[in-house]
Write a protein that holds these residues in place. Structure first.
Motif, PDB file in Angstrom:
ATOM      1  N   LEU A 154       0.824  -1.208   0.000  1.00  0.00           N
ATOM      2  CA  LEU A 154       0.000   0.000   0.000  1.00  0.00           C
ATOM      3  C   LEU A 154       0.860   1.260   0.000  1.00  0.00           C
ATOM      4  N   VAL A 180       2.258   1.751  -3.480  1.00  0.00           N
ATOM      5  CA  VAL A 180       1.250   2.198  -4.436  1.00  0.00           C
ATOM      6  C   VAL A 180       0.779   3.617  -4.151  1.00  0.00           C
ATOM      7  N   LEU A 181       0.563   3.950  -2.871  1.00  0.00           N
ATOM      8  CA  LEU A 181      -0.039   5.227  -2.523  1.00  0.00           C
ATOM      9  C   LEU A 181       0.964   6.354  -2.332  1.00  0.00           C
ATOM     10  N   VAL A 182       2.235   6.037  -1.989  1.00  0.00           N
ATOM     11  CA  VAL A 182       3.194   7.093  -1.657  1.00  0.00           C
ATOM     12  C   VAL A 182       4.378   7.115  -2.616  1.00  0.00           C
ATOM     13  N   PRO A 202       3.448   7.879  -6.569  1.00  0.00           N
ATOM     14  CA  PRO A 202       3.145   9.303  -6.817  1.00  0.00           C
ATOM     15  C   PRO A 202       4.333  10.225  -6.551  1.00  0.00           C
TER      16      PRO A 202
END
Length: 324
Positions: free
Chosen positions: A100, A103-105, A108
């Motif tokens: 996670l 993918v999330l930090v 991006p």
């Protein structure tokens, strides 16, 4: 007046003092040390006995209790709770959180760095190199170099020359004052103190050293003698207790109690045992005769009443031939 050199004392005085002090000091110290050594040996023996018979078993028991109360529950908790929890719950949870976070930090942030921050940084570098650097060099660098070369350098050289002169003058004054203080302190303090040390304190110190050495040697000699005395007293007490308690008890056991025990065994216990065994045999024979008579009566009664005698195992026992 030369205070550093003086007449040397002959070593014969120290030797005479040691010889004069040796015998009375050893006698006094021996009288004082013997009770202490005997008490010390008694405490050592008692400590060894308590350590072997009391403290060591108690320590082993406490160690076992400590393991049972403190170690084994934590080992079981670690083996059966924490390790499975870490292996089957926390590790998968960590893998999921890492995915996670990626993918999330991370993704991006990498995209922001590559497509936004990197072009902005390149633009800022180009602007600094093409615009700000020539402008700063023309406005600041040239005037600063001229000021350093024609103003600050001459002023610094002048200040350095003045500082060197002041340092030489200060070192000259400090050297003179230090020399005067050194000789003043040497004449007023050092030489009198050295004279007192050489003429008074050193002889007294040597005498006290002789006394202390003789007292220490006397204590060592007295401690060894007291050890021999304590050993002799201990052996004497052991012999005394042996001949007053152990040997009489052994003699009584061997001379009185053992023959009496043999007589009691041969005259009382064995006949009583034989009589008890005879009574047992007679009782078993009587009970066996009663059982046989009861079976015979029961069988005769069944025959008189016309009832079957019953199986051989119930009521009677069939007698088998001796050859079978």
């Amino acid at each position: 007046m030369d205070l550093e050199k003086g007449p040397r004392e002959e070593p014969g005085g120290e030797g005479r003092l040691a010889v004069a002090l040796r015998v009375p000091v050893r006698i006094v110290v021996l009288v004082l040390v013997v009770p202490v050594r005997m008490v010390w040996d008694a405490l050592v023996v008692a400590g060894r006995f308590l350590g072997d018979r009391v403290f060591r078993p108690v320590g082993r028991a406490l160690l076992w209790v400590g393991r049972a109360v403190l170690v084994w529950p934590f080992v079981a908790l670690w083996r059966w709770v924490l390790v499975p929890l870490w292996r089957w719950v926390l590790v998968p949870l960590g893998v999921a959180l890492r995915w996670l976070g990626t993918v999330l930090v991370v993704v991006p942030a990498a995209a922001l760095y590559r497509w936004v921050l990197t072009p902005l940084g390149h633009a800022a570098v180009w602007f600094c190199a093409r615009v700000l650097t020539p402008l700063g060099r023309g406005l600041f660098v040239v005037p600063a170099v001229w000021l350093y070369r024609w103003v600050l350098t001459p002023v610094g050289h002048a200040l350095l020359w003045c500082g060197r002169g002041l340092a030489w003058l200060g070192s000259l004054l400090v050297t003179g004052i230090g020399t005067a203080l050194y000789w003043t302190v040497r004449v007023l303090v050092v030489l009198p103190v050295y004279a007192v040390w050489r003429r008074l304190l050193a002889p007294v110190g040597r005498a006290l050293a002789v006394v202390a050495r003789e007292v220490g040697a006397a204590f060592g000699h007295a401690w060894r003698i007291a050890g021999y005395i304590s050993l002799a007293v201990g052996r004497a007490l052991a012999v005394f207790f042996r001949w007053t308690l152990v040997e009489p008890a052994r003699w009584v056991y061997r001379t009185v109690l053992t023959p009496v025990g043999h007589v009691v065994r041969d005259a009382v216990l064995r006949p009583v045992a034989e009589a008890a065994r005879s009574v047992g045999r007679v009782t078993r024979d009587a009970l066996r005769s009663v059982r046989v008579t009861a079976r015979q009566v029961r069988r005769d009664v069944r025959r008189a009443l016309g009832m079957p005698a019953g199986p051989a195992g119930i009521g009677t026992r069939e007698k088998r031939p001796a050859g079978r």
